[in-house]
Design a protein around this motif. Structure first.
Motif, PDB file in Angstrom:
ATOM      1  N   CYS A 342      -1.050 -15.298   0.877  1.00 46.89           N
ATOM      2  CA  CYS A 342      -0.561 -14.017   0.343  1.00 46.89           C
ATOM      3  C   CYS A 342      -1.073 -12.868   1.193  1.00 46.89           C
ATOM      4  CB  CYS A 342      -1.018 -13.856  -1.105  1.00 46.89           C
ATOM      5  SG  CYS A 342      -2.785 -13.717  -1.270  1.00 46.89           S
ATOM      6  N   ASN A 343      -0.482 -11.726   0.979  1.00 50.70           N
ATOM      7  CA  ASN A 343      -0.878 -10.530   1.697  1.00 50.70           C
ATOM      8  C   ASN A 343      -2.033  -9.871   0.931  1.00 50.70           C
ATOM      9  OD1 ASN A 343      -1.032  -7.750   2.371  1.00 50.70           O
ATOM     10  ND2 ASN A 343       1.022  -7.850   3.246  1.00 50.70           N
ATOM     11  N   LEU A 344      -3.220  -9.843   1.556  1.00 55.10           N
ATOM     12  CA  LEU A 344      -4.409  -9.317   0.853  1.00 55.10           C
ATOM     13  C   LEU A 344      -4.266  -7.832   0.513  1.00 55.10           C
ATOM     14  CD1 LEU A 344      -7.468 -11.098   2.497  1.00 55.10           C
ATOM     15  CD2 LEU A 344      -6.623 -11.301   0.163  1.00 55.10           C
ATOM     16  N   GLY A 345      -3.539  -7.125   1.334  1.00 54.71           N
ATOM     17  CA  GLY A 345      -3.301  -5.694   1.071  1.00 54.71           C
ATOM     18  C   GLY A 345      -2.586  -5.530  -0.266  1.00 54.71           C
ATOM     19  N   GLU A 346      -1.599  -6.385  -0.496  1.00 56.05           N
ATOM     20  CA  GLU A 346      -0.846  -6.310  -1.749  1.00 56.05           C
ATOM     21  C   GLU A 346      -1.735  -6.693  -2.939  1.00 56.05           C
ATOM     22  OE1 GLU A 346       3.465  -7.488   0.240  1.00 56.05           O
ATOM     23  OE2 GLU A 346       2.565  -8.828  -1.229  1.00 56.05           O
ATOM     24  N   VAL A 347      -2.562  -7.713  -2.743  1.00 59.50           N
ATOM     25  CA  VAL A 347      -3.480  -8.131  -3.821  1.00 59.50           C
ATOM     26  C   VAL A 347      -4.383  -6.960  -4.201  1.00 59.50           C
ATOM     27  CG1 VAL A 347      -5.407  -9.657  -4.406  1.00 59.50           C
ATOM     28  CG2 VAL A 347      -3.461 -10.555  -3.118  1.00 59.50           C
ATOM     29  N   ARG A 348      -4.909  -6.279  -3.206  1.00 62.40           N
ATOM     30  CA  ARG A 348      -5.834  -5.165  -3.481  1.00 62.40           C
ATOM     31  C   ARG A 348      -5.124  -4.017  -4.195  1.00 62.40           C
ATOM     32  NH1 ARG A 348      -7.946  -5.609   2.609  1.00 62.40           N
ATOM     33  NH2 ARG A 348      -9.042  -7.590   2.379  1.00 62.40           N
ATOM     34  N   GLN A 349      -3.884  -3.764  -3.773  1.00 63.91           N
ATOM     35  CA  GLN A 349      -3.131  -2.682  -4.443  1.00 63.91           C
ATOM     36  C   GLN A 349      -2.874  -3.025  -5.913  1.00 63.91           C
ATOM     37  OE1 GLN A 349       0.344  -2.294  -1.980  1.00 63.91           O
ATOM     38  NE2 GLN A 349      -0.915  -1.632  -0.249  1.00 63.91           N
ATOM     39  N   LEU A 350      -2.510  -4.293  -6.153  1.00 62.90           N
ATOM     40  CA  LEU A 350      -2.234  -4.698  -7.544  1.00 62.90           C
ATOM     41  C   LEU A 350      -3.521  -4.648  -8.371  1.00 62.90           C
ATOM     42  CD1 LEU A 350       0.139  -5.656  -9.319  1.00 62.90           C
ATOM     43  CD2 LEU A 350      -0.606  -8.002  -8.919  1.00 62.90           C
ATOM     44  N   ALA A 351      -4.639  -5.065  -7.761  1.00 61.74           N
ATOM     45  CA  ALA A 351      -5.930  -5.037  -8.466  1.00 61.74           C
ATOM     46  C   ALA A 351      -6.306  -3.593  -8.823  1.00 61.74           C
ATOM     47  CB  ALA A 351      -7.003  -5.680  -7.615  1.00 61.74           C
ATOM     48  N   LYS A 352      -5.983  -2.680  -7.918  1.00 65.26           N
ATOM     49  CA  LYS A 352      -6.295  -1.261  -8.162  1.00 65.26           C
ATOM     50  C   LYS A 352      -5.547  -0.766  -9.413  1.00 65.26           C
ATOM     51  CE  LYS A 352      -6.677   2.799  -5.302  1.00 65.26           C
ATOM     52  NZ  LYS A 352      -6.223   3.431  -4.077  1.00 65.26           N
ATOM     53  N   ILE A 353      -4.280  -1.168  -9.515  1.00 67.82           N
ATOM     54  CA  ILE A 353      -3.484  -0.773 -10.690  1.00 67.82           C
ATOM     55  C   ILE A 353      -4.104  -1.376 -11.958  1.00 67.82           C
ATOM     56  CG2 ILE A 353      -1.233  -1.034 -11.832  1.00 67.82           C
ATOM     57  CD1 ILE A 353       0.023  -1.059  -8.992  1.00 67.82           C
ATOM     58  N   ALA A 354      -4.469  -2.666 -11.873  1.00 66.96           N
ATOM     59  CA  ALA A 354      -5.041  -3.354 -13.046  1.00 66.96           C
ATOM     60  C   ALA A 354      -6.348  -2.694 -13.477  1.00 66.96           C
ATOM     61  CB  ALA A 354      -5.253  -4.821 -12.728  1.00 66.96           C
ATOM     62  N   HIS A 355      -7.179  -2.285 -12.482  1.00 69.90           N
ATOM     63  CA  HIS A 355      -8.434  -1.606 -12.810  1.00 69.90           C
ATOM     64  C   HIS A 355      -8.176  -0.343 -13.624  1.00 69.90           C
ATOM     65  CE1 HIS A 355     -11.853  -3.657 -11.213  1.00 69.90           C
ATOM     66  NE2 HIS A 355     -11.280  -3.870 -10.044  1.00 69.90           N
ATOM     67  N   LYS A 356      -7.141   0.409 -13.213  1.00 68.93           N
ATOM     68  CA  LYS A 356      -6.813   1.651 -13.936  1.00 68.93           C
ATOM     69  C   LYS A 356      -6.405   1.333 -15.382  1.00 68.93           C
ATOM     70  CE  LYS A 356      -5.454   4.382  -9.955  1.00 68.93           C
ATOM     71  NZ  LYS A 356      -4.335   4.751  -9.105  1.00 68.93           N
TER      72      LYS A 356
END
Ligand SMILES: Nc1ncnc2c1ncn2[C@@H]1O[C@H](COP(=O)(O)OP(=O)(O)OP(=O)(O)O)[C@@H](O)[C@H]1O
Length: 427
Positions: A342-356
């Motif tokens: 998977c694309n780690l950049g995308e994982v990090r972006q999705l995790a950022k949304i989940a954190h919010k």
């Protein structure tokens, strides 16, 4: 003697007449009493409000009314004018089509036949068993039979039918019909052949690609967006969890289980809070104040399940908190099946949304449309990259093809004069 006989006959006649009179009085008295009890009962059943559903372009809703009991967002609910009575529930035995939204009413025999006498179990929930069934029309459906000893059963059954029967969106599991017959309560849903997200994440056989997970997150957010921002008054699901997300044959996700949310006893106290441990908003637990942001919190947990494949009952929150301490710490808790795929950049972006979504202050959590937009942006960025990559691949190929053509032309031009000479010589 004759007089005495007459007296006896007279006495018996009077006695008989009195007996008949008393029996009639008792008979009509009982009938009158029963009628009154029935009127009282249907008055109670009719006290559900009928409220409009808005179709703001989010989905395919065609219906104009929704009957909502306990899941309405309180503030907006107050502003909606209540219709006086809702007669569907008490009249439901008369028609095959139970409501304007076209939910079908089935007999127990029909369900029995469709499930081959309840032998095709798909799984077991806290409210009863779910069976696969093929209806007389050939339609394959899922049938949820409420356990007769279900404490909350009756109320939740009504909520599910009244609410879901009028909410229609491609990311909500459709309620097709119901059955109230022979003392049974049965719900008939569209069949979701890939089962629950929980099964797909924690089961042994199936695997979910990163692409699938991103699409599932977007589908869920669209389902919630319809509930929070498409329905009037807004609907709070209250029991969002991976077990309540179902996937169809093409791996598109739909939100399920509206009225059958579990009454959880939290901390040993019967607090009356609704939801499932591990997904419940801590702010809701401490204040008992239910808002749409509690659904956002639960969705945040589901997003982290998609990223990590760690169940909330397996200390997911601790892993999330540990990961939050480190920049890109989410890489460390990424599902092993996704590593290198998977694309780690995308994982990090999705995790950022989940954190919010998991912010401890509900007010600071994003709205569901903000979450949807965030996930859509990840997908759009990926599409753009894919397009750019294929364009550059195509243009590389093109320039390589052009230079190969040029080479061939050069080669030809070198060969051609010699060939002409040789032809001339032989001629
Ligand atoms: N519409 C459906 N299509 C296919 N399978 C379904 C459908 N609805 C439920 N199931 C399956 O039936 C099982 C039980 O579902 P159910 O909704 O009763 O319980 P649950 O959501 O897993 O748990 P709980 O009711 O305790 O929250 C699940 O494993 C689910 O995969």
């Amino acid at each position: 003697m004759v007089r005495q006989a007459d007296l006896v006959i007279l006495g018996v006649s009077v006695g008989l007449a009195l007996g008949i009179l008393i029996s009639c009085a008792i008979f009509f008295g009982i009938r009158w009493y029963k009628k009154r009890v029935n009127i009282g009962r249907s008055a109670n059943e009719n006290s559900v409000t009928t409220l409009p559903i808005r179709t703001n372009g989010l989905g395919t809703s065609t219906d104009i009314s929704a009957s909502i009991t306990s899941s309405i967002a309180p503030s907006r609910y107050d502003n909606v004018q209540k219709n006086s009575h809702f007669s569907w529930w008490s009249n439901q035995s008369k028609d095959r089509f139970a409501s304007a939204s076209g939910i079908l009413k089935y007999s127990y025999r029909e369900i029995q036949k469709a499930t081959q006498n309840f032998t095709t179990s798909l799984g077991q929930g806290s409210f009863g068993t779910v069976y696969k069934a093929t209806m007389a029309t050939g339609e394959v459906v899922a049938v949820k039979v409420l356990a007769p000893n279900s404490k909350q059963g009756e109320k939740e059954f009504q909520t599910e039918v009244l609410l879901l029967g009028r909410l229609h969106h491609r990311n909500l599991v459709n309620l097709i019909g119901y059955c109230v017959d022979k003392g049974q309560r049965i719900l008939v849903y569209q069949f979701m052949s890939n089962g629950s997200l929980a099964n797909l994440l924690y089961g042994e056989e199936k695997q979910l690609s990163w692409d699938d997970r991103l699409q599932v997150a977007l589908d869920i957010s669209h389902g919630i967006e319809y509930l929070h921002e498409g329905a009037v008054p807004p609907v709070i699901h209250r029991d969002l969890k991976s077990a309540n997300i179902l996937l169809d044959h093409s791996m598109r996700a739909k939100v399920a289980d509206f009225g059958l949310s579990k009454e959880e006893v939290f901390d040993g106290r019967n607090s009356g809070l609704k939801g499932t441990y591990g997904y419940m908003d801590p702010a809701y637990i401490s204040t008992s104040k239910l808002t749409m942001k509690s659904d956002i919190y639960s969705f945040g947990v589901i997003i982290f399940e998609l990223i990590t494949a760690i169940h909330p009952h397996q200390n997911l929150m601790e892993y999330i908190n540990l990961a939050a301490m480190d920049h890109n710490g989410v890489d460390e808790i990424l599902d092993k099946q996704l590593v290198g795929k998977c694309n780690l950049g995308e994982v990090r972006q999705l995790a950022k949304i989940a954190h919010k979504c998991l912010h401890k202050s509900p007010k600071k959590r994003p709205s569901i449309s903000e979450v949807s937009q965030g996930i859509s942006r990840i997908k759009q960025r990926r599409l753009r990259h894919m397009m750019e990559a294929s364009m550059s691949f195509a243009s590389n190929n093109f320039s390589r093809a052009v230079s190969r053509l040029e080479d061939q032309q050069l080669e030809l031009s070198r060969i051609t004069p010699r060939t002409t000479i040789s032809i001339g010589e032989t001629g």
